[in-house]
Design an enzyme around this catalytic site. Structure first.
Site, mmCIF file in Angstrom:
data_model
loop_
_atom_site.group_PDB
_atom_site.id
_atom_site.type_symbol
_atom_site.label_atom_id
_atom_site.label_comp_id
_atom_site.label_asym_id
_atom_site.label_seq_id
_atom_site.Cartn_x
_atom_site.Cartn_y
_atom_site.Cartn_z
ATOM 1 N N CYS A 1 0.860 -1.184 0.000
ATOM 2 C CA CYS A 1 0.000 0.000 0.000
ATOM 3 C C CYS A 1 0.896 1.234 0.000
ATOM 4 O O CYS A 1 1.694 1.420 0.929
ATOM 5 C CB CYS A 1 -0.874 -0.029 1.248
ATOM 6 S SG CYS A 1 -1.843 1.469 1.490
ATOM 7 N N CYS B 1 -0.802 3.457 -6.484
ATOM 8 C CA CYS B 1 -1.757 2.855 -5.544
ATOM 9 C C CYS B 1 -1.949 1.436 -6.029
ATOM 10 O O CYS B 1 -2.175 1.203 -7.220
ATOM 11 C CB CYS B 1 -3.088 3.609 -5.561
ATOM 12 S SG CYS B 1 -4.409 2.758 -4.662
HETATM 13 N N1 DGL Z 1 -4.003 0.440 -2.039
HETATM 14 C C1 DGL Z 1 -3.634 1.617 -1.342
HETATM 15 C C2 DGL Z 1 -2.381 2.254 -1.926
HETATM 16 O O1 DGL Z 1 -1.560 1.594 -2.538
HETATM 17 C C3 DGL Z 1 -4.635 2.682 -1.015
HETATM 18 C C4 DGL Z 1 -6.088 2.547 -1.149
HETATM 19 C C5 DGL Z 1 -6.840 3.429 -0.143
HETATM 20 O O2 DGL Z 1 -6.961 2.995 0.988
HETATM 21 O O3 DGL Z 1 -7.276 4.515 -0.506
HETATM 22 O O4 DGL Z 1 -2.152 3.411 -1.756
#
Ligand code: DGL
Length: 280
Positions: A74, A189
């Site tokens: 993330c 993301c």
């Molecule tokens: N998947 C997460 C990232 O790589 C973020 C998604 C979220 O919680 O908004 O930033």
């Protein structure tokens, strides 16, 4: 090799884009996938509160699963908490996921690069520092998207996505300047690679969409490989891979999706609600 799992962590299903690459590289490993869905989306969280939340979750997760390594799949969390995690849990290896600004700066021909991430990721000092360090010769546009992560969640669960909404969120990535055009969009993301075909379809011109998932998985493998040199020969994992949702309330469509990724959602809802009661 030990049976200790690799822990993959995200706010939702985005980390699955990293998990699928990790599985290819490490088919003999066991994985525990953790989605902090009770905290989703991370993009809008205030930094101190998000930092504390992730640290507190890891205090519990490391005790509970004793992973050999943890991958923070993330960007929104990694750009904020990597240092704090390493400080709080010294000796435990963490691999982070941060915007692929360096490879983008190396590959761009036009010098126009966009970084598409959550509002949290694009405003981080960490991200600004990456640009200063690696892409000072490029024109980097930071695009914070409020809705793409949620659109990716819906798409993966329900199989439907509003293409016009995807187009609207990605449109600010495309710049024309002095006869040159953006040629790389960094997917900052982990949710976004799930939507990349829709992004391609709705883009005003073709670009390279940079997904760092494979590089993250390789980084994890390289750390494990160093640790494994002195250990026993490889044997297939004995136990199934599991997924944990901090809300303790994974719905049918979520369970089905996880099954498709070879993960069974642990139904220790009681156990979970004890551990994560203060987070849900
Ligand atoms: N998947 C997460 C990232 O790589 C973020 C998604 C979220 O919680 O908004 O930033």
């Amino acid at each position: 090799m030990t049976d200790r799992p690799i822990l993959m962590f995200d706010s939702g299903i985005g980390g699955l884009t990293v998990l699928r690459e990790a599985r290819v590289l490490m088919p003999d490993r066991r994985f525990v996938y953790v989605a902090d869905d009770a905290g989703f989306p991370y993009g809008a969280w205030e930094e101190p509160a998000l930092r504390e939340r992730v640290l507190a979750l890891f205090a519990d997760l490391l005790l509970r699963f004793d992973p050999e390594i943890s991958v923070i799949a993330c960007n929104t969390a990694s750009t904020l908490v990597m240092e704090a995690l390493r400080e709080r849990f010294p000796g435990h290896p963490f691999v982070g996921t941060v915007p692929a600004i360096k490879p983008a700066a190396e590959r761009t021909r036009s010098g126009l690069v966009s970084v598409l991430g959550t509002p949290g990721t694009v405003k981080r000092q960490y991200t600004r520092d990456l640009i200063k360090q690696w892409a000072s010769k490029c024109h980097v546009r930071l695009v914070g998207s409020d809705n793409l992560a949620a659109l990716a969640e819906t798409y993966m669960r329900d199989g439907f996505v509003d293409e016009e909404a995807v187009r609207a969120e990605t449109a600010p990535c495309f710049i024309e300047k002095d006869g040159a055009r953006t040629d790389i969009v960094v997917l900052a993301c982990t949710h976004y690679p799930f939507l990349v075909n829709r992004m391609r379809k709705t883009a005003p011109w073709p670009v390279d969409w940079l997904d760092p998932a494979e590089a993250i998985a390789r980084r994890a493998l390289s750390l494990l490989a160093v640790k494994q040199q002195a250990s026993a020969p490889v044997t297939p994992p004995e136990r199934a891979d599991v997924a944990i949702f901090t809300s303790g309330k994974a719905e049918f469509t979520t369970r089905r999706l996880m099954q498709g990724f070879g993960l069974s959602v642990t139904d220790s809802a009681a156990e979970q609600s004890v551990s994560f009661a203060s987070f849900a």
